[in-house]
Design a protein around this motif. Structure first.
Motif, short mmCIF file in Angstrom:
data_model
loop_
_atom_site.label_atom_id
_atom_site.label_comp_id
_atom_site.label_asym_id
_atom_site.label_seq_id
_atom_site.Cartn_x
_atom_site.Cartn_y
_atom_site.Cartn_z
N CYS A 9 104.94 21.36 -27.00
CA CYS A 9 105.51 20.33 -27.88
C CYS A 9 106.18 21.03 -29.06
O CYS A 9 105.54 21.83 -29.76
CB CYS A 9 104.38 19.41 -28.41
N GLU A 11 106.85 19.96 -31.89
CA GLU A 11 106.30 19.53 -33.17
C GLU A 11 104.97 20.23 -33.46
O GLU A 11 104.76 20.79 -34.52
CB GLU A 11 106.07 18.00 -33.12
N CYS A 12 104.04 20.18 -32.44
CA CYS A 12 102.69 20.66 -32.77
C CYS A 12 102.23 21.79 -31.86
O CYS A 12 101.12 22.30 -32.01
CB CYS A 12 101.68 19.49 -32.66
N GLU A 28 105.70 11.25 -24.50
CA GLU A 28 104.94 11.30 -25.75
C GLU A 28 104.01 12.51 -25.72
O GLU A 28 103.40 12.78 -24.69
CB GLU A 28 104.06 10.04 -25.80
N CYS A 29 103.91 13.23 -26.82
CA CYS A 29 102.96 14.34 -26.87
C CYS A 29 101.55 13.75 -26.99
O CYS A 29 101.30 12.91 -27.87
CB CYS A 29 103.24 15.22 -28.10
N PRO A 30 100.59 14.16 -26.13
CA PRO A 30 99.25 13.58 -26.17
C PRO A 30 98.50 13.89 -27.46
O PRO A 30 97.65 13.14 -27.89
CB PRO A 30 98.53 14.23 -24.97
N ASP A 31 98.86 14.98 -28.14
CA ASP A 31 98.11 15.36 -29.36
C ASP A 31 98.67 14.71 -30.62
O ASP A 31 97.97 14.05 -31.36
CB ASP A 31 98.13 16.89 -29.53
N CYS A 32 99.98 14.89 -30.83
CA CYS A 32 100.52 14.40 -32.11
C CYS A 32 101.31 13.11 -31.95
O CYS A 32 101.79 12.55 -32.95
CB CYS A 32 101.39 15.48 -32.77
N GLY A 33 101.51 12.63 -30.72
CA GLY A 33 102.14 11.33 -30.50
C GLY A 33 103.63 11.29 -30.77
O GLY A 33 104.26 10.24 -30.67
N VAL A 34 104.24 12.45 -31.07
CA VAL A 34 105.68 12.43 -31.35
C VAL A 34 106.43 12.14 -30.05
O VAL A 34 105.95 12.47 -28.95
CB VAL A 34 106.12 13.80 -31.94
N GLU A 35 107.58 11.47 -30.18
CA GLU A 35 108.35 11.15 -28.97
C GLU A 35 109.29 12.31 -28.65
O GLU A 35 109.96 12.84 -29.54
CB GLU A 35 109.14 9.85 -29.19
#
Lengths: 58, 353, 353
Positions: A9, A11-12, A28-35
């Motif tokens: 991801c 983002e994270c 969707e990233c399972p950890d930080c939820g960013v699209e």
């Protein structure tokens, strides 16, 4: 067994595993939820999808 | 007593922590509860003190004077009592978990400074392991004597730990932590300040300085090297169960990004069964939220970086009666007795709540 | 799909009831969750909608259009939808439990009177059993189609049931019931009235008359003979989960004593796994208390007799999302599938909370 694609991801840095996605799809990233948008399948590249920041206004 | 089940007793089971422990042990398949003591309630059914347990057990409180040997003894006595009676208790069980503050600090002088009087059994201090599995899992596995954890200390330590373990923090700048806490931290004895008309709806600075749990935080973080000055403040809020620790620390390297922080938190907690990293861009619960973990053994941890100043805000939400006390104690029991670490601690917490 | 586990799907799993059902099924050893649907959240991880489930599942919502056959289907759709799609759903699973109000009433004219429009699938009404095991256990065991229960109706029915079953009530005098309710009854879509600054701290008469659950109460009590006029009022209070029903009925025989009432309540509930009779002379929780049952499938029932007037005050506290919805639905699933009735519903509730 469908092929499992793996990418980080942006983002994270979470490791994201997906099967049967198409180019341009939003996931969707399972950890930080960013699209994230699937830019390409081979190599498997994910990029932050454009997203307006929700403001709680508190 | 069937061989495969462990016989366990609780000394001081009429308080909130003792009652939470009893609730967990009643639901634990490998445990047989032998005795639960309370001097004030001896002879009474436990469900008259712990109403949620009605219909789940016919147990009655007994006096500690009638305690019999068992496999593992939990001590949930007011601070100061366990240290004066430890030898008697040690004669009853090969393994003891003490949930009070009596055996948390390794250094007797530190104990005297923070608790205002000399320790009654200093020779026992280094026989106890500090009962926070996320930091001491291997030692706890082989320990016979394990101390409980302070609720505010646990939330504070777990919030900051990844930053210290990865050595990202400027160890010369002060670290300030504000804990927002629920009313159950005060235990079940009423006071003028806990009288509902006075306690309801407060945002009350009840321990702006001198909070006792600071010593535990310093002890825990010192495992990663020199610990900067740690300053704890506590504010009581409209909540029964729950703690939110908000820690403020400064990064050594101003060039670090959020991804570096994600890496540090993931390195610390990726394999931890109860710690969840909660940092989300959207949705209602973007950072750790105490009510979401109420009743569960979860510690939800999050963070945010201020790139302008290099300040990191480190967050942790727990249930003070669970991850901050009874839940962590059962987690330690599982480790000490070779049981799966999450056994009896699977409850997810509720939502909405 | 391993043979011994039942494959179960939830249609409409993003609401509070669907989320509570998902929490219970994730903890149920005999269940394998196949699909959970939400049109709005299709493709998203469930824990972004149900934060307490983070770390407990990697499930994602799918669209109902992708539903596949399974052993049992739960429907958690807004009222009015299940009745228009029941044939499609029935093609997917041999057993269906619908948590909406669509199939609770046996009589289509009663449905039209209380819900303001004709039923879309009246021919299905007598194929569904009303899903309150305390009243319909045997029918539910052999049923393929079971309706959910209304939360306020359940609290009201369980409070009054022993008095009617023992035929102690004067069936010509009005029965008044006031239910005090939490905010989660309104579901997760926000409104001006549920906006925190407006909802917090209210004691709000939001449905003084015409409460829809009255029909269910009448239907349930009519199993014991002629039902007197039933009058329901609802008041919203400072609570998220929970209902307290306070019913006021009058005894036929003024000579009856409290002991006679104990006998009636014990006769009705002695063998019920989830109903507890709570009526104590002393202690903090002398009568049923909603927060003590939050998260559990308990229905705590109590009563008090006014010997001067022959008025009986009948009390029942439940969690509207558990005994008033998802918990009772899982209880029905266990009965329909030949599993122990309490399986997956052992949580005791918390105290203090």
């Amino acid at each position: 067994m469908p092929e499992v694609l793996v990418a980080e991801c942006p983002e994270c840095g979470a490791e994201i595993e997906v099967t049967d996605v198409i180019e341009g799809e939003i996931i969707e990233c399972p950890d930080c939820g960013v699209e994230l948008e699937v830019r390409s399948l081979n190599p498997f590249v994910l990029e932050l999808a454009p997203q307006e920041e929700e403001d709680w206004g508190e | 007593m069937s061989t495969d089940r462990l016989s366990v007793s609780i000394v001081g089971a009429s308080g909130y922590t003792g009652g939470e422990l009893l609730r967990l042990l009643l639901g634990h398949p490998n445990i047989e509860i032998k005795q639960v003591t309370s001097e004030r309630n001896a002879g009474r059914y436990v469900h008259f003190v712990h109403p949620n347990l009605r219909g789940h057990t016919r147990l009655k409180f007994t006096s500690a004077s009638e305690l019999q040997p068992c496999d593992l003894l939990f001590l949930c006595l007011p601070h100061g009592q366990a240290q004066t009676r430890i030898d008697d208790f040690a004669a009853l069980a090969p393994r003891i978990i003490d949930l009070s503050a009596d055996f948390r600090l390794r250094d007797p002088t530190l104990y005297e400074r923070w608790y205002g009087r000399p320790h009654a059994a200093p020779e026992w201090l280094d026989r106890f392991v500090y009962g926070l599995p996320e930091l001491h899992r291997d030692e706890i596995r082989s320990a016979s004597y394990v101390s409980g954890v302070g609720c505010n200390a646990t939330a504070t330590t777990l919030a900051l730990w990844p930053l210290f373990q990865a050595d990202l923090v400027d160890r010369d700048r002060d670290v300030i932590i504000e804990v927002k806490v629920g009313s159950s931290e005060g235990g079940n004895s009423p006071s003028e300040a806990s009288h509902h008309p006075e306690r309801s709806g407060v945002v009350r600075s009840f321990a702006p300085t001198g909070h006792r749990h600071t010593a535990e935080v310093i002890q825990a973080l010192s495992r990663t090297g020199q610990v900067p000055p740690i300053h704890l403040s506590a504010t009581a809020v409209e909540l029964v169960r729950g703690v939110l620790a908000t820690g403020h620390a400064f990064l050594k390297d101003r060039g670090l990004t959020e991804r570096d922080l994600w890496k540090a938190y993931r390195a610390a907690y990726r394999d931890e069964p109860f710690v969840r990293i909660v940092k989300e861009r959207q949705g209602i619960y973007r950072y750790p939220e105490p009510k979401i973990v109420a009743g569960s053994n979860h510690a939800d941890v999050g963070f945010e970086l201020d790139p302008e100043t290099g300040r990191v805000v480190a967050l942790c939400a727990i249930d003070n009666l669970m991850k901050g006390a009874a839940g962590t104690a059962v987690q330690c029991m599982n480790l000490m007795c070779g049981l799966p670490e999450t056994r009896g601690l699977e409850f997810t917490g509720l939502h909405p709540v």
